[in-house]
Design an enzyme around this catalytic site. Sequence first.
Site, PDB file in Angstrom:
ATOM      1  N   ASP A  12     -10.971 -25.897  -2.383  1.00  0.00           N
ATOM      2  CA  ASP A  12      -9.814 -26.779  -2.593  1.00  0.00           C
ATOM      3  C   ASP A  12     -10.112 -27.747  -3.737  1.00  0.00           C
ATOM      4  OD1 ASP A  12      -7.427 -28.173  -2.200  1.00  0.00           O
ATOM      5  OD2 ASP A  12      -7.634 -28.238  -0.036  1.00  0.00           O
ATOM      6  N   HIS A 206      -5.084 -34.532   2.671  1.00  0.00           N
ATOM      7  CA  HIS A 206      -5.200 -34.964   1.277  1.00  0.00           C
ATOM      8  C   HIS A 206      -4.907 -36.471   1.256  1.00  0.00           C
ATOM      9  CE1 HIS A 206      -5.768 -31.089  -0.870  1.00  0.00           C
ATOM     10  NE2 HIS A 206      -5.354 -30.623   0.305  1.00  0.00           N
ATOM     11  N   CYS A 237      -3.532 -28.965  -4.604  1.00  0.00           N
ATOM     12  CA  CYS A 237      -3.015 -27.599  -4.681  1.00  0.00           C
ATOM     13  C   CYS A 237      -2.161 -27.468  -5.934  1.00  0.00           C
ATOM     14  CB  CYS A 237      -2.192 -27.264  -3.443  1.00  0.00           C
ATOM     15  SG  CYS A 237      -1.505 -25.603  -3.560  1.00  0.00           S
ATOM     16  N   ASN A 246      -8.607 -34.188  -1.676  1.00  0.00           N
ATOM     17  CA  ASN A 246      -8.816 -34.178  -0.222  1.00  0.00           C
ATOM     18  C   ASN A 246      -9.510 -35.454   0.230  1.00  0.00           C
ATOM     19  OD1 ASN A 246      -8.974 -31.148  -1.078  1.00  0.00           O
ATOM     20  ND2 ASN A 246      -8.712 -31.102   1.128  1.00  0.00           N
TER      21      ASN A 246
HETATM   22  P1  HMG Z   1       2.309 -11.514  -5.801  1.00  0.00           P
HETATM   23  O1  HMG Z   1       2.514 -11.644  -7.258  1.00  0.00           O
HETATM   24  O2  HMG Z   1       3.507 -11.522  -4.900  1.00  0.00           O
HETATM   25  O3  HMG Z   1       1.419 -10.246  -5.497  1.00  0.00           O
HETATM   26  O4  HMG Z   1       1.331 -12.698  -5.372  1.00  0.00           O
HETATM   27  P2  HMG Z   1       1.844  -8.755  -5.212  1.00  0.00           P
HETATM   28  O5  HMG Z   1       1.477  -8.427  -3.808  1.00  0.00           O
HETATM   29  O6  HMG Z   1       3.276  -8.537  -5.626  1.00  0.00           O
HETATM   30  O7  HMG Z   1       0.916  -7.938  -6.222  1.00  0.00           O
HETATM   31  C1  HMG Z   1       1.079  -8.062  -7.632  1.00  0.00           C
HETATM   32  C2  HMG Z   1      -0.211  -7.658  -8.344  1.00  0.00           C
HETATM   33  O8  HMG Z   1      -1.228  -8.605  -8.037  1.00  0.00           O
HETATM   34  C3  HMG Z   1      -0.778  -6.313  -7.928  1.00  0.00           C
HETATM   35  O9  HMG Z   1      -1.422  -5.756  -9.077  1.00  0.00           O
HETATM   36  C4  HMG Z   1      -1.829  -6.640  -6.928  1.00  0.00           C
HETATM   37  O10 HMG Z   1      -2.882  -5.696  -6.834  1.00  0.00           O
HETATM   38  C5  HMG Z   1      -2.370  -7.948  -7.498  1.00  0.00           C
HETATM   39  P3  HMG Z   1      -0.741  -4.532  -9.895  1.00  0.00           P
HETATM   40  O11 HMG Z   1      -0.570  -3.458  -8.867  1.00  0.00           O
HETATM   41  O12 HMG Z   1       0.556  -5.094 -10.381  1.00  0.00           O
HETATM   42  O13 HMG Z   1      -1.753  -4.277 -10.959  1.00  0.00           O
HETATM   43  N1  HMG Z   1      -2.899  -8.780  -6.416  1.00  0.00           N
HETATM   44  C6  HMG Z   1      -4.161  -9.280  -6.363  1.00  0.00           C
HETATM   45  N2  HMG Z   1      -5.195  -9.210  -7.205  1.00  0.00           N
HETATM   46  C7  HMG Z   1      -6.335  -9.820  -6.819  1.00  0.00           C
HETATM   47  N3  HMG Z   1      -6.478 -10.486  -5.642  1.00  0.00           N
HETATM   48  C8  HMG Z   1      -5.459 -10.576  -4.786  1.00  0.00           C
HETATM   49  C9  HMG Z   1      -4.238  -9.965  -5.148  1.00  0.00           C
HETATM   50  N4  HMG Z   1      -3.037  -9.876  -4.522  1.00  0.00           N
HETATM   51  C10 HMG Z   1      -2.238  -9.160  -5.303  1.00  0.00           C
HETATM   52  N5  HMG Z   1      -5.609 -11.228  -3.626  1.00  0.00           N
HETATM   53  C11 HMG Z   1      -0.266 -13.727  -3.885  1.00  0.00           C
HETATM   54  C12 HMG Z   1       1.027 -12.941  -4.002  1.00  0.00           C
HETATM   55  C13 HMG Z   1      -0.402 -14.174  -2.445  1.00  0.00           C
HETATM   56  C14 HMG Z   1      -1.427 -12.821  -4.275  1.00  0.00           C
HETATM   57  C15 HMG Z   1      -0.187 -14.929  -4.864  1.00  0.00           C
HETATM   58  O14 HMG Z   1       0.948 -15.673  -4.542  1.00  0.00           O
HETATM   59  C16 HMG Z   1      -1.411 -15.835  -4.768  1.00  0.00           C
HETATM   60  O15 HMG Z   1      -2.492 -15.464  -5.188  1.00  0.00           O
HETATM   61  N6  HMG Z   1      -1.236 -17.053  -4.223  1.00  0.00           N
HETATM   62  C17 HMG Z   1      -2.346 -17.987  -3.984  1.00  0.00           C
HETATM   63  C18 HMG Z   1      -1.995 -19.388  -4.356  1.00  0.00           C
HETATM   64  C19 HMG Z   1      -3.163 -20.275  -4.038  1.00  0.00           C
HETATM   65  O16 HMG Z   1      -4.315 -19.878  -4.060  1.00  0.00           O
HETATM   66  N7  HMG Z   1      -2.863 -21.556  -3.741  1.00  0.00           N
HETATM   67  C20 HMG Z   1      -3.896 -22.525  -3.394  1.00  0.00           C
HETATM   68  C21 HMG Z   1      -4.521 -22.293  -2.059  1.00  0.00           C
HETATM   69  S1  HMG Z   1      -3.525 -22.864  -0.694  1.00  0.00           S
HETATM   70  C22 HMG Z   1      -3.954 -24.558  -0.563  1.00  0.00           C
HETATM   71  O17 HMG Z   1      -4.615 -25.095  -1.409  1.00  0.00           O
HETATM   72  C23 HMG Z   1      -3.521 -25.299   0.673  1.00  0.00           C
HETATM   73  C24 HMG Z   1      -4.698 -25.558   1.649  1.00  0.00           C
HETATM   74  O18 HMG Z   1      -5.729 -26.292   1.031  1.00  0.00           O
HETATM   75  C25 HMG Z   1      -4.192 -26.339   2.889  1.00  0.00           C
HETATM   76  C26 HMG Z   1      -3.380 -27.564   2.544  1.00  0.00           C
HETATM   77  O19 HMG Z   1      -3.873 -28.410   1.763  1.00  0.00           O
HETATM   78  O20 HMG Z   1      -2.275 -27.650   3.076  1.00  0.00           O
HETATM   79  C27 HMG Z   1      -5.292 -24.233   2.163  1.00  0.00           C
HETATM   80 MG    MG Z   2      -5.730 -28.433   0.737  1.00  0.00          MG
END
Ligand code: HMG
Ligand code: MG
Length: 297
Positions: A12, A206, A237, A246
């Site tokens: 994070d 946070h 985020c 955080n």
């Molecule tokens: P998408 O674009 O909808 O993915 O993203 P998709 O399923 O349509 O796939 C598109 C392409 O991406 C495909 O490749 C997949 O293989 C590839 P293509 O066939 O076109 O060549 N792909 C990936 N490649 C590598 N690793 C993967 C992956 N998935 C698909 N995992 C997705 C959907 C969920 C992947 C995207 O929205 C994403 O990565 N989101 C993450 C955002 C993020 O990390 N945010 C921060 C973390 S959350 C947070 O901080 C909150 C927390 O701390 C708690 C709080 O504070 O409340 C936890």
């Molecule tokens: Mg967080």
Amino acid sequence: MRVTIYEVGPRDGLQNESVTLPVEVKREFIRRLAEAGLTTIEATSFVHPKWVPQLADAAELLADMPREPGVRYPVLVPNERGLDRALEHGVTDIAIFGSATESFAQRNLNRTLESQFEMFAPVVERALAGGMRVRAYVSMCFGDPWEGPVAPEQVVRVGRRLLDLGCYQLSLGDTIGVGTPGHVDALLDAFEVAGVGPDRLAVHFHDTYGQALANTLAALRRGITVVDASTGGIGGCPYAKSATGNLATEDLVWMLDGLGVETGVDVRSLVATSRWLADLLGRPSPSRVVQALSKEA
Ligand code: HMG
Ligand code: MG
């Protein structure tokens, strides 16, 4: 009493910094955190590398990461592609991350609120079949930048479904740091009514409005014993407008030391790490404890 700190600095913390650290610096950060006594260190994310470029080196990091006996190194996994990548690198603990609101589900996961569960279900099923431990986060538990206040019942509905997938713990995220202690009580009341006690819950605050420590104390008084925190108070985020760092691990440990609550973590060792990291990130740590103990040094 003992509190388990779930350290999220390498994930994070680093996901929201404008500087992307070299992989060997990340390994050293993680090594230092374990040396300070942390036993759960969220190491990185197997999300889409274009969505979070700061953590695009997840595979490289894990391939040669120092691992201490007795320390767990969970990683974030949103979908089956992420799980495949985690499995290739010997990961034993993962965390899925859901949203309590429609707006954030779409912005953070590119999914609707409802379809996030379809994305998570096979991840949890396969992970459990492979002997992994699966944690779940629920974000926007206290307020959402697009939708405003979030009703506790809405959070409970989402949280219950994530737990029912088979996750061992639900971490309640105040993603944008707007909660206050009365709100924490109200949310924990709502979970209790739904049959989810503090043994299944963790808190993830946070510190945008400076309430993270007060909120944590409110949660501890309700029996929560797992608290998420980020060394140096870095974090946020990239997909949540107005999210800042955080709760700083140092601020948490300082308070718990004062309360006589055991954590096994050495606050001065963490401060030394935060000072080292601040130079590399090019900005001072926002943690008050880091600042105060740095003057002493
Ligand atoms: P998408 O674009 O909808 O993915 O993203 P998709 O399923 O349509 O796939 C598109 C392409 O991406 C495909 O490749 C997949 O293989 C590839 P293509 O066939 O076109 O060549 N792909 C990936 N490649 C590598 N690793 C993967 C992956 N998935 C698909 N995992 C997705 C959907 C969920 C992947 C995207 O929205 C994403 O990565 N989101 C993450 C955002 C993020 O990390 N945010 C921060 C973390 S959350 C947070 O901080 C909150 C927390 O701390 C708690 C709080 O504070 O409340 C936890
Ligand atoms: Mg967080």
